[in-house]
Each structure stands twice: as structure tokens, then as C-alpha cells.
Write a protein that holds these residues in place. Structure first.
Motif, PDB file in Angstrom:
ATOM      1  N   LEU A   1      16.421 -52.805   4.718  1.00 60.26           N
ATOM      2  CA  LEU A   1      15.202 -52.258   4.132  1.00 60.26           C
ATOM      3  C   LEU A   1      15.451 -50.857   3.585  1.00 60.26           C
ATOM      4  N   PRO A   2      15.354 -50.681   2.274  1.00 54.44           N
ATOM      5  CA  PRO A   2      15.551 -49.355   1.694  1.00 54.44           C
ATOM      6  C   PRO A   2      14.534 -48.356   2.249  1.00 54.44           C
ATOM      7  N   PHE A   3      14.983 -47.128   2.500  1.00 50.74           N
ATOM      8  CA  PHE A   3      14.073 -46.084   2.976  1.00 50.74           C
ATOM      9  C   PHE A   3      12.900 -45.925   2.018  1.00 50.74           C
ATOM     10  N   GLU A   4      13.160 -46.062   0.713  1.00 45.97           N
ATOM     11  CA  GLU A   4      12.094 -45.932  -0.276  1.00 45.97           C
ATOM     12  C   GLU A   4      11.000 -46.971  -0.023  1.00 45.97           C
ATOM     13  N   LEU A   5      11.387 -48.207   0.226  1.00 45.44           N
ATOM     14  CA  LEU A   5      10.413 -49.258   0.507  1.00 45.44           C
ATOM     15  C   LEU A   5       9.608 -48.920   1.758  1.00 45.44           C
ATOM     16  N   LEU A   6      10.298 -48.463   2.794  1.00 45.27           N
ATOM     17  CA  LEU A   6       9.609 -48.092   4.028  1.00 45.27           C
ATOM     18  C   LEU A   6       8.607 -46.972   3.778  1.00 45.27           C
ATOM     19  N   ARG A   7       8.997 -45.995   2.965  1.00 43.80           N
ATOM     20  CA  ARG A   7       8.131 -44.846   2.715  1.00 43.80           C
ATOM     21  C   ARG A   7       6.906 -45.229   1.891  1.00 43.80           C
ATOM     22  N   VAL A   8       7.096 -46.031   0.851  1.00 47.53           N
ATOM     23  CA  VAL A   8       5.954 -46.362  -0.008  1.00 47.53           C
ATOM     24  C   VAL A   8       5.039 -47.403   0.628  1.00 47.53           C
ATOM     25  N   TYR A   9       5.539 -48.145   1.616  1.00 42.16           N
ATOM     26  CA  TYR A   9       4.715 -49.103   2.346  1.00 42.16           C
ATOM     27  C   TYR A   9       4.497 -48.652   3.791  1.00 42.16           C
ATOM     28  N   SER A  10       4.519 -47.352   4.020  1.00 39.79           N
ATOM     29  CA  SER A  10       4.256 -46.829   5.360  1.00 39.79           C
ATOM     30  C   SER A  10       2.888 -47.304   5.835  1.00 39.79           C
ATOM     31  N   PRO A  11       2.799 -47.720   7.090  1.00 38.97           N
ATOM     32  CA  PRO A  11       1.506 -48.179   7.605  1.00 38.97           C
ATOM     33  C   PRO A  11       0.560 -47.035   7.981  1.00 38.97           C
ATOM     34  N   SER A  12       0.868 -45.825   7.575  1.00 39.91           N
ATOM     35  CA  SER A  12       0.037 -44.665   7.926  1.00 39.91           C
ATOM     36  C   SER A  12      -1.245 -44.616   7.114  1.00 39.91           C
ATOM     37  N   ALA A  13      -2.243 -43.937   7.630  1.00 42.37           N
ATOM     38  CA  ALA A  13      -3.505 -43.741   6.905  1.00 42.37           C
ATOM     39  C   ALA A  13      -3.277 -42.892   5.657  1.00 42.37           C
ATOM     40  N   GLU A  14      -2.280 -42.015   5.692  1.00 44.21           N
ATOM     41  CA  GLU A  14      -1.958 -41.184   4.527  1.00 44.21           C
ATOM     42  C   GLU A  14      -1.590 -42.036   3.320  1.00 44.21           C
ATOM     43  N   VAL A  15      -0.950 -43.161   3.552  1.00 42.61           N
ATOM     44  CA  VAL A  15      -0.523 -44.061   2.482  1.00 42.61           C
ATOM     45  C   VAL A  15      -1.555 -45.167   2.265  1.00 42.61           C
ATOM     46  N   ARG A  16      -1.978 -45.793   3.333  1.00 44.46           N
ATOM     47  CA  ARG A  16      -2.881 -46.945   3.252  1.00 44.46           C
ATOM     48  C   ARG A  16      -4.354 -46.575   3.109  1.00 44.46           C
ATOM     49  N   GLY A  17      -4.713 -45.362   3.485  1.00 41.05           N
ATOM     50  CA  GLY A  17      -6.121 -45.000   3.508  1.00 41.05           C
ATOM     51  C   GLY A  17      -6.774 -45.570   4.751  1.00 41.05           C
ATOM     52  N   HIS A  18      -8.095 -45.555   4.749  1.00 44.15           N
ATOM     53  CA  HIS A  18      -8.831 -46.048   5.913  1.00 44.15           C
ATOM     54  C   HIS A  18      -9.579 -47.336   5.618  1.00 44.15           C
ATOM     55  N   GLY A  19      -9.206 -47.989   4.526  1.00 43.62           N
ATOM     56  CA  GLY A  19      -9.839 -49.251   4.164  1.00 43.62           C
ATOM     57  C   GLY A  19      -9.330 -49.737   2.822  1.00 43.62           C
ATOM     58  N   ALA A  20      -9.733 -50.943   2.480  1.00 42.22           N
ATOM     59  CA  ALA A  20      -9.290 -51.539   1.219  1.00 42.22           C
ATOM     60  C   ALA A  20      -9.684 -50.657   0.039  1.00 42.22           C
ATOM     61  N   GLY A  21      -8.749 -50.477  -0.887  1.00 44.14           N
ATOM     62  CA  GLY A  21      -9.009 -49.678  -2.073  1.00 44.14           C
ATOM     63  C   GLY A  21      -8.775 -48.187  -1.887  1.00 44.14           C
ATOM     64  N   GLN A  22      -8.382 -47.758  -0.693  1.00 46.20           N
ATOM     65  CA  GLN A  22      -8.156 -46.338  -0.434  1.00 46.20           C
ATOM     66  C   GLN A  22      -6.670 -45.980  -0.398  1.00 46.20           C
ATOM     67  N   GLU A  23      -5.812 -46.914  -0.797  1.00 40.80           N
ATOM     68  CA  GLU A  23      -4.374 -46.680  -0.782  1.00 40.80           C
ATOM     69  C   GLU A  23      -4.017 -45.548  -1.746  1.00 40.80           C
ATOM     70  N   THR A  24      -2.971 -44.796  -1.397  1.00 36.43           N
ATOM     71  CA  THR A  24      -2.481 -43.732  -2.262  1.00 36.43           C
ATOM     72  C   THR A  24      -1.098 -44.145  -2.773  1.00 36.43           C
ATOM     73  N   LEU A  25      -0.966 -44.251  -4.091  1.00 31.05           N
ATOM     74  CA  LEU A  25       0.315 -44.628  -4.687  1.00 31.05           C
ATOM     75  C   LEU A  25       1.337 -43.534  -4.397  1.00 31.05           C
ATOM     76  N   GLN A  26       2.454 -43.929  -3.837  1.00 33.64           N
ATOM     77  CA  GLN A  26       3.531 -42.999  -3.512  1.00 33.64           C
ATOM     78  C   GLN A  26       4.515 -42.947  -4.668  1.00 33.64           C
ATOM     79  N   THR A  27       4.835 -41.762  -5.144  1.00 32.35           N
ATOM     80  CA  THR A  27       5.775 -41.605  -6.244  1.00 32.35           C
ATOM     81  C   THR A  27       6.864 -40.614  -5.854  1.00 32.35           C
TER      82      THR A  27
END
Length: 139
Positions: free
Chosen positions: A32-58
Motif C-alpha cells: 500500500l503506497p503511503f500516498e494511498l494511505l494518506r489520501v484515504y486516511s480514516p480520520s475526520a480531517e480527511v473523511r469529515g463527520h458525514g457523507a459529503g464532508q470529505e476533504t480532497l487531499q492534494t
């Protein structure tokens, strides 16, 4: 340990190639590439607190992992080189990432393109935030 669910038998962070190698007791192995892990982190910072609240990681193509901490007997918490350390990756989630890696990469590339990044430029260049919004605010 979860009964009937694959459990890890080895876990190796390869800092030069920037991948996390995970082997499971059902014989499956994932790189698993670190990049994949980082952009799909299960954290609220990345996923938000509900559907549609995700933050695109660049800008995560060159992301590294400075450390990995165990979380009980069920997960790990990687500490990424950009100081992101709030994602707890369960064994089930790591397995799911491995099983779905090709589809997840394509979805990530599609999201970058939809956000106005041509080709793979979003993997290199952090997104420019407009205005003075706070973390997780959509612009």
C-alpha cells in the motif's frame, strides 16, 4: 482477535519506496503506497463527520511515514511526514484498502480532475485554499 477475519502476519514500512507491506493469515499480501494511505486516511480531517464532508487531499505524492504506532491489537496509527497522525487504520480497513486499491486510485484521480487538476498535478501540488476558511471548510 476477530474470529473469521484476516489478521496481519507481517507489517513493514518501506521508506525508500514509500509503501506499507502487509501480509495476512489468509495468504493475501498488499503493498500500500503511503500516498494511498494518506489520501484515504480514516480520520475526520480527511473523511469529515458525514457523507459529503470529505476533504480532497492534494500534494501527497512524496508523503513519507515518520513512524507507526500500534493501537491495541486491532490497528495502527501512522505518523505521516506532513504531521497528519489522527487516522487509525484497523486491520479490516488495511485489508479493504489492499483489496480495492485499483478502484480507489481511479476514484482519487477522478476527484483530482474534477477539482481542476490536469493529469496527476494534484498529487504534487497542494490545493490552494481561497479565503480564510478553517480546516475542512469547502470553498
Amino acid at each position: 482477535m476477530s474470529i473469521g477475519k484476516p489478521q496481519p502476519t507481517s507489517l513493514n514500512a518501506r521508506t525508500q519506496s514509500r509503501v506499507l507491506e502487509v501480509a495476512f493469515d489468509d495468504g493475501k499480501e498488499f503493498s500500500l503506497p503511503f500516498e494511498l494511505l494518506r489520501v484515504y486516511s480514516p480520520s475526520a480531517e480527511v473523511r469529515g463527520h458525514g457523507a459529503g464532508q470529505e476533504t480532497l487531499q492534494t500534494g501527497k505524492r512524496e508523503i513519507g511515514v515518520a513512524g507507526i504506532e500500534p493501537v491495541g491489537n486491532y490497528a495502527i496509527r501512522p505518523i505521516f511526514s506532513d504531521q497528519h497522525a489522527s487516522g487509525i487504520f484497523t486491520w479490516d480497513y488495511l485489508y479493504w484498502l489492499g483489496e480495492n486499491q485499483a478502484q480507489l486510485w481511479q476514484e482519487y484521480m477522478d476527484k483530482l480532475q474534477a477539482a481542476g487538476f490536469g493529469g496527476e498535478t494534484g498529487r504534487d501540488a497542494p490545493m490552494q485554499v481561497k479565503g480564510g476558511g478553517s480546516c475542512g471548510t469547502k470553498h
